[in-house]
Scaffold this motif. Structure first.
Motif, PDB file in Angstrom:
ATOM      1  N   UNK A 242       0.826  -1.212   0.000  1.00 30.43           N
ATOM      2  CA  UNK A 242       0.000   0.000   0.000  1.00 30.43           C
ATOM      3  C   UNK A 242       0.858   1.259   0.000  1.00 30.43           C
ATOM      4  N   UNK A 243       1.878   1.294   0.850  1.00 35.98           N
ATOM      5  CA  UNK A 243       2.697   2.508   0.960  1.00 35.98           C
ATOM      6  C   UNK A 243       3.647   2.658  -0.219  1.00 35.98           C
ATOM      7  N   UNK A 244       3.896   1.584  -0.961  1.00 34.76           N
ATOM      8  CA  UNK A 244       4.810   1.650  -2.093  1.00 34.76           C
ATOM      9  C   UNK A 244       4.097   1.865  -3.431  1.00 34.76           C
ATOM     10  N   UNK A 245       2.843   2.200  -3.392  1.00 34.55           N
ATOM     11  CA  UNK A 245       2.142   2.509  -4.634  1.00 34.55           C
ATOM     12  C   UNK A 245       2.652   3.831  -5.213  1.00 34.55           C
ATOM     13  N   UNK A 246       2.903   3.842  -6.493  1.00 31.15           N
ATOM     14  CA  UNK A 246       3.421   5.043  -7.150  1.00 31.15           C
ATOM     15  C   UNK A 246       2.300   6.065  -7.296  1.00 31.15           C
ATOM     16  N   UNK A 247       2.593   7.294  -6.893  1.00 29.90           N
ATOM     17  CA  UNK A 247       1.620   8.377  -7.022  1.00 29.90           C
ATOM     18  C   UNK A 247       2.116   9.410  -8.026  1.00 29.90           C
ATOM     19  N   UNK A 248       1.221  10.284  -8.445  1.00 25.94           N
ATOM     20  CA  UNK A 248       1.588  11.303  -9.433  1.00 25.94           C
ATOM     21  C   UNK A 248       2.569  12.321  -8.871  1.00 25.94           C
ATOM     22  N   UNK A 249       2.585  12.504  -7.558  1.00 23.32           N
ATOM     23  CA  UNK A 249       3.477  13.499  -6.950  1.00 23.32           C
ATOM     24  C   UNK A 249       4.903  12.981  -6.792  1.00 23.32           C
ATOM     25  N   UNK A 250       5.133  11.693  -7.003  1.00 19.36           N
ATOM     26  CA  UNK A 250       6.469  11.123  -6.789  1.00 19.36           C
ATOM     27  C   UNK A 250       7.432  11.556  -7.886  1.00 19.36           C
ATOM     28  N   UNK A 251       8.651  11.995  -7.513  1.00 20.20           N
ATOM     29  CA  UNK A 251       9.679  12.224  -8.533  1.00 20.20           C
ATOM     30  C   UNK A 251      10.013  10.923  -9.265  1.00 20.20           C
ATOM     31  N   UNK A 252      10.713  11.039 -10.367  1.00 19.24           N
ATOM     32  CA  UNK A 252      10.990   9.865 -11.192  1.00 19.24           C
ATOM     33  C   UNK A 252      11.787   8.815 -10.424  1.00 19.24           C
TER      34      UNK A 252
ATOM     35  N   UNK B 168      11.888   8.267  -7.198  1.00 17.83           N
ATOM     36  CA  UNK B 168      11.047   7.617  -6.192  1.00 17.83           C
ATOM     37  C   UNK B 168      10.133   6.591  -6.853  1.00 17.83           C
ATOM     38  N   UNK B 169       9.587   6.956  -8.011  1.00 24.99           N
ATOM     39  CA  UNK B 169       8.744   6.025  -8.743  1.00 24.99           C
ATOM     40  C   UNK B 169       9.511   4.781  -9.162  1.00 24.99           C
ATOM     41  N   UNK B 170      10.777   4.956  -9.594  1.00 24.57           N
ATOM     42  CA  UNK B 170      11.584   3.794  -9.965  1.00 24.57           C
ATOM     43  C   UNK B 170      11.844   2.904  -8.768  1.00 24.57           C
ATOM     44  N   UNK B 171      12.159   3.524  -7.622  1.00 20.99           N
ATOM     45  CA  UNK B 171      12.400   2.737  -6.414  1.00 20.99           C
ATOM     46  C   UNK B 171      11.171   1.910  -6.055  1.00 20.99           C
ATOM     47  N   UNK B 172      10.010   2.538  -6.046  1.00 21.33           N
ATOM     48  CA  UNK B 172       8.791   1.827  -5.671  1.00 21.33           C
ATOM     49  C   UNK B 172       8.470   0.708  -6.659  1.00 21.33           C
ATOM     50  N   UNK B 173       8.646   0.986  -7.933  1.00 26.59           N
ATOM     51  CA  UNK B 173       8.337  -0.024  -8.944  1.00 26.59           C
ATOM     52  C   UNK B 173       9.254  -1.229  -8.825  1.00 26.59           C
ATOM     53  N   UNK B 174      10.552  -0.984  -8.683  1.00 27.78           N
ATOM     54  CA  UNK B 174      11.514  -2.085  -8.554  1.00 27.78           C
ATOM     55  C   UNK B 174      11.262  -2.862  -7.270  1.00 27.78           C
ATOM     56  N   UNK B 175      10.980  -2.138  -6.198  1.00 24.87           N
ATOM     57  CA  UNK B 175      10.726  -2.812  -4.918  1.00 24.87           C
ATOM     58  C   UNK B 175       9.520  -3.732  -5.022  1.00 24.87           C
ATOM     59  N   UNK B 176       8.440  -3.256  -5.624  1.00 29.22           N
ATOM     60  CA  UNK B 176       7.233  -4.069  -5.757  1.00 29.22           C
ATOM     61  C   UNK B 176       7.497  -5.304  -6.611  1.00 29.22           C
ATOM     62  N   UNK B 177       8.262  -5.136  -7.688  1.00 24.99           N
ATOM     63  CA  UNK B 177       8.568  -6.279  -8.554  1.00 24.99           C
ATOM     64  C   UNK B 177       9.431  -7.299  -7.824  1.00 24.99           C
ATOM     65  N   UNK B 178      10.450  -6.821  -7.121  1.00 26.89           N
ATOM     66  CA  UNK B 178      11.327  -7.729  -6.382  1.00 26.89           C
ATOM     67  C   UNK B 178      10.564  -8.452  -5.275  1.00 26.89           C
TER      68      UNK B 178
END
Length: 446
Positions: free
Chosen positions: A255-265, A267-277
């Motif tokens: 839930x907390x790692x969902x990418x939002x529109x306010x996230x810098x690029x 931060x979005x990459x970190x969240x996306x990679x974390x969720x995939x891993x």
């Protein structure tokens, strides 16, 4: 050593009596290499007593000649189980994600529980190295090293902290093998940003200071890693049940790692990679065991951490286990007496058949109808008060809730062993190492 041997024998006898009274026992195990290049296998036991107290203690830190082959590792676990007379009580074996340990666990007739904390740490490391944080973290490590490797620099930093009215605290160097050390390093740097700048302005150094955007990046990274730190601390505890917290904790992270529109690029990459891993590594965990443990925790028995399509399947599995425990099922599967088919024909005309058949479902229904307890309440205390009303489910709860979510208990054993087997004591006999480490673990509560 004579007194230590006597004390060890006395305490071991007490521990053997404790294990003899336990119905189910979960193990965690890992290997450690001493300064003299000797390999040791550490094994800890975890169980729930009849009075609903969670107990954990070391079984052994035994010297091993070879540990790179799965068959050898499996035999070592069997040797420990035989010595402690718990072969028929073991439910799970928790190990790190090393290939040989995982393969060894699969060779044994027990469930395997991979370390969830290791899984999270690897997901974090992969996210940090592939999301644009590597350069700023490298700068942080150089700054921390500048102060940690010089007593004079540390003294100057403390003086600036005092002048600014801050707590005098040293900087923290992160290490790949020390969980949560990265977030602790970042938080300490952020708190002492002004003191660091004032100290370095007065020194002649070749450090490259962080720019304002990089300080902002550190602050965002600290916010990202804080939920992970919280979850890993929960999963690493020994004084409370942790296996049943895994799925709700991972649901919280998603839930907390969902990418939002306010996230810098970045931060979005970190969240996306974390969720995939995280998703990839979670596939290799014992999800079936985790689901049942979650259902048997009165905090999370609503199973909101699972998709709705998977919830009824969990209760169906529990109902099947209750049916296997029923006296009638024992009669049907007995080797003595009439054949199973003929016995079943006799039961078809029984007036009590309907009551027996619905009993597992009825007990599940009564348990599900109980109100969930709050996060502040203790699940063990709840089961102690309600085990009489749900006696069959209580047996399953003592089995599934005792399994730890991580191999942290073994890691703590090795921390003690590292202090015992020092360079000046590298020739310490392996049996003495085992007794000293185990006694340290057994006597800590006293």
């Amino acid at each position: 050593m004579t007194k230590i041997n006597e004390l060890y024998d006395a305490k071991k006898k007490t521990k053997e009596e404790d294990l003899a009274s336990a119905e189910y026992v979960a193990l965690t195990g890992d290997h450690w290499t001493s300064v003299s290049n000797n390999n040791y296998l550490g094994v800890t036991a975890h169980y729930i007593t009849k009075t609903w107290k969670l107990k954990s203690f070391a079984l052994t830190v035994m010297k091993t000649e070879e540990h790179h082959f799965a068959e050898v590792c499996a035999q070592q676990f069997q040797t420990v189980a035989h010595k402690w007379k718990i072969e028929g009580k073991i439910t799970t074996i928790g190990t790190v994600s090393a290939r040989n340990m995982t393969a060894a666990a699969k060779l044994l007739p027990y469930e395997h529980m991979p370390c969830i904390a290791h899984m999270l740490q690897r997901s974090i490391n992969m996210s940090l190295s592939n999301s644009g944080f590597a350069n700023v973290l490298a700068k942080c490590r150089k700054i921390v090293g500048h102060f940690r490797h010089s007593a004079a620099n540390t003294t100057e930093l403390k003086a600036q902290q005092a002048a600014l009215g801050q707590q005098q605290e040293p900087l923290i160097q992160d290490m790949p093998t020390r969980w949560n050390s990265t977030v602790e390093m970042i938080k300490r740097l952020n708190r002492n940003q002004a003191a660091l700048k004032a100290t370095l302005d007065q020194q002649n150094h070749k450090l490259v200071m962080l720019t304002p955007p990089e300080w902002d990046k550190l602050q965002r990274l600290s916010t990202l890693l804080e939920p992970c730190r919280y979850v890993m601390e929960i999963l690493g505890g020994e004084a409370y049940i942790s296996c049943s917290v895994v799925l709700p904790a991972l649901c919280h992270l998603r839930q907390v790692m969902k990418v939002s529109e306010e996230d810098p690029a970045y931060v979005g990459r970190f969240k996306t990679i974390f969720m995939e891993e995280l998703a990839s590594r979670q596939e290799n965990t014992n999800n079936a065991w985790l689901k049942l443990a979650t259902a048997l925790n009165p905090r999370f028995k609503d199973l909101k951490s699972l998709p709705k399509s998977e919830r009824e399947e969990v209760w169906t599995s529990l109902g099947g286990m209750l049916y296997e425990q029923s006296p009638r099922r024992s009669l049907l599967t007995s080797q003595d007496g009439p054949p199973r088919k003929k016995t079943h024909l006799l039961q078809m005309g029984s007036d009590s058949e309907s009551d027996e058949e619905v009993q597992p479902d009825r007990e599940i229904h009564r348990y599900r109808a109980e109100p969930s307890i709050s996060m502040e309440d203790c699940p063990m205390q709840w089961w102690a008060a309600h085990s009489g009303a749900h006696d069959k489910l209580a047996r399953l709860a003592s089995k599934y809730l005792a399994t730890p979510a991580s191999t942290v208990p073994c890691e703590r054993l090795f921390s003690v062993a590292g202090h015992i087997v020092q360079k000046k004591r590298s020739a310490l006999h392996s049996e003495n190492v085992n007794q000293l480490v185990c006694l340290s673990n057994w006597l800590k509560d006293e």
